[in-house]
Design an enzyme around this catalytic site. Structure first.
Site, PDB file in Angstrom:
ATOM      1  N   HIS A  37       0.834  -1.211   0.000  1.00 50.17           N
ATOM      2  CA  HIS A  37       0.000   0.000   0.000  1.00 50.17           C
ATOM      3  C   HIS A  37       0.867   1.259   0.000  1.00 50.17           C
ATOM      4  O   HIS A  37       0.562   2.239  -0.674  1.00 50.17           O
ATOM      5  CB  HIS A  37      -0.877   0.055   1.253  1.00 50.17           C
ATOM      6  CG  HIS A  37      -1.846  -1.072   1.390  1.00 50.17           C
ATOM      7  ND1 HIS A  37      -1.768  -1.996   2.406  1.00 50.17           N
ATOM      8  CD2 HIS A  37      -2.929  -1.411   0.651  1.00 50.17           C
ATOM      9  CE1 HIS A  37      -2.754  -2.863   2.287  1.00 50.17           C
ATOM     10  NE2 HIS A  37      -3.481  -2.534   1.226  1.00 50.17           N
ATOM     11  N   GLN A  61     -17.759  -6.736  -0.742  1.00 54.07           N
ATOM     12  CA  GLN A  61     -16.862  -7.602  -1.508  1.00 54.07           C
ATOM     13  C   GLN A  61     -16.494  -8.888  -0.770  1.00 54.07           C
ATOM     14  O   GLN A  61     -15.659  -9.651  -1.244  1.00 54.07           O
ATOM     15  CB  GLN A  61     -15.623  -6.844  -1.987  1.00 54.07           C
ATOM     16  CG  GLN A  61     -14.628  -6.451  -0.917  1.00 54.07           C
ATOM     17  CD  GLN A  61     -13.513  -5.564  -1.484  1.00 54.07           C
ATOM     18  OE1 GLN A  61     -13.730  -4.407  -1.783  1.00 54.07           O
ATOM     19  NE2 GLN A  61     -12.317  -6.115  -1.646  1.00 54.07           N
ATOM     20  N   GLY A 147      -2.572  -2.225  -6.704  1.00 54.50           N
ATOM     21  CA  GLY A 147      -1.450  -3.156  -6.820  1.00 54.50           C
ATOM     22  C   GLY A 147      -1.671  -4.174  -7.928  1.00 54.50           C
ATOM     23  O   GLY A 147      -2.795  -4.630  -8.158  1.00 54.50           O
ATOM     24  N   MET A 184       3.266  -9.292  -0.646  1.00 46.96           N
ATOM     25  CA  MET A 184       2.680  -8.697   0.562  1.00 46.96           C
ATOM     26  C   MET A 184       1.160  -8.654   0.426  1.00 46.96           C
ATOM     27  O   MET A 184       0.618  -8.347  -0.629  1.00 46.96           O
ATOM     28  CB  MET A 184       3.236  -7.299   0.766  1.00 46.96           C
ATOM     29  CG  MET A 184       4.693  -7.364   1.126  1.00 46.96           C
ATOM     30  SD  MET A 184       5.184  -5.964   2.114  1.00 46.96           S
ATOM     31  CE  MET A 184       6.932  -6.327   2.237  1.00 46.96           C
ATOM     32  N   SER A 185       0.502  -8.983   1.530  1.00 53.85           N
ATOM     33  CA  SER A 185      -0.958  -8.989   1.559  1.00 53.85           C
ATOM     34  C   SER A 185      -1.393  -8.809   3.004  1.00 53.85           C
ATOM     35  O   SER A 185      -0.736  -9.313   3.920  1.00 53.85           O
ATOM     36  CB  SER A 185      -1.475 -10.347   1.045  1.00 53.85           C
ATOM     37  OG  SER A 185      -2.816 -10.545   1.443  1.00 53.85           O
TER      38      SER A 185
END
Ligand code: PAF
Length: 281
Positions: A37, A61, A147, A184-185
């Site tokens: 981010h 979502q 991203g 990355m998450s």
């Protein structure tokens, strides 16, 4: 850095920026910020006059059995990280600010939303596009940053902006990885230590396929088989899908000739992780 909780104040700020000829860069997020981010925020900082980062955990979502309630939330840390990345305004609307009483409108990008992640997460992309369309209408950014890890989301949002005649530029930014290759998450926090050690297999598998493609392998079946075999060597991974699709239409390809996305989703315990690589570019 300003923190803005209401749509009305956000719109005032956007109108003032437009009058002053300042370009807004929007970084839409669901919080739990990480380096990925922050790389979007820094890119927006470099390209725009006013950087707005939104934090909104979008219930639309998430499917009924998904992790909406458990989704990691850390507003204090997020605020400090956003400030450090040069964000001018943090937009933190609650549900009532995004969805007015009696709201009935949904935004869908037909076709593109039904493949890959859309198959295992029905309604997910409709939730994403509905909320991002609202954020674009409220913030009126010149550019919005996403991203490339979410390859399908990025292509759906580009198509949405184009189809809705929205001039906002949808900017895709490179995947940011841990030292061992794991993308990355925010969901990486769900991994147990063993699963965390196993998860970089996704990147290893995609790298093996990239090498094979560079070496001349063009068969989508053989490239996806290579990804599957590599992941199968990791007992903690359970594959959801491995597919080679056209870079724009997301339709399956048989041969990787032009630009194609090799995309993977897999479960590690309760974490469903995705990764991808663009071939032929
Ligand atoms: O990528 C995300 O975090 C979300 O899908 C987004 C774009 C912020 C929409 O809720």
């Amino acid at each position: 850095m300003d923190t803005i909780a209401t749509t009305e104040r956000m719109k005032q700020l956007a109108r003032a920026a437009a009058r002053a000829g300042r370009r807004i860069g929007l970084v839409p997020t669901m919080g739990a910020l990480h380096e990925g981010h922050l790389s979007l925020a820094r890119r927006a900082r470099a390209e725009c006059d006013l950087v707005v980062l939104s934090i909104y955990v979008n219930s639309l979502q998430f499917g009924p059995s998904e992790d909406f309630r458990a989704y990691p939330r850390d507003p204090v840390r997020d605020g400090a990280l956003a400030r450090g990345a040069g964000v001018d305004a943090l937009f933190v609307p609650d549900e009532g600010e995004i969805h007015l009483d009696g709201h009935r409108t949904r935004v869908e990008v037909e076709g593109l939303q039904d493949t890959l992640c859309g198959r295992s997460r029905p309604g997910h992309f409709r939730g994403v596009t509905t909320v991002v369309a609202k954020l674009l209408a409220i913030v009126r950014p010149a550019a919005a940053y996403f991203g490339e890890k979410d390859a399908q989301q990025l292509r759906i949002l580009r198509r949405m902006a184009r189809d809705l005649h929205d001039d906002c530029i949808i900017v895709g930014c490179p995947i940011v990885r841990e030292a061992d290759g794991l993308a990355m998450s925010s969901r990486n926090v769900y991994l147990t230590p063993d699963e965390r050690r196993a998860a970089p297999v996704l990147h290893r598998a995609l790298r093996a396929a990239t090498e094979a493609a560079r070496g001349g392998e063009a068969s989508a079946a053989r490239l996806t088989a290579l990804v599957r075999e590599t992941i199968a060597g990791e007992p903690l991974a359970r594959i959801d899908y491995v597919e080679a699709v056209d870079d724009e239409t997301l339709e399956p390809v048989r041969e990787v000739r032009g630009k194609a996305v090799l995309a993977v989703a897999a479960w590690f315990g309760r974490a469903r992780l995705i990764d991808n690589v663009v071939l032929g570019c």
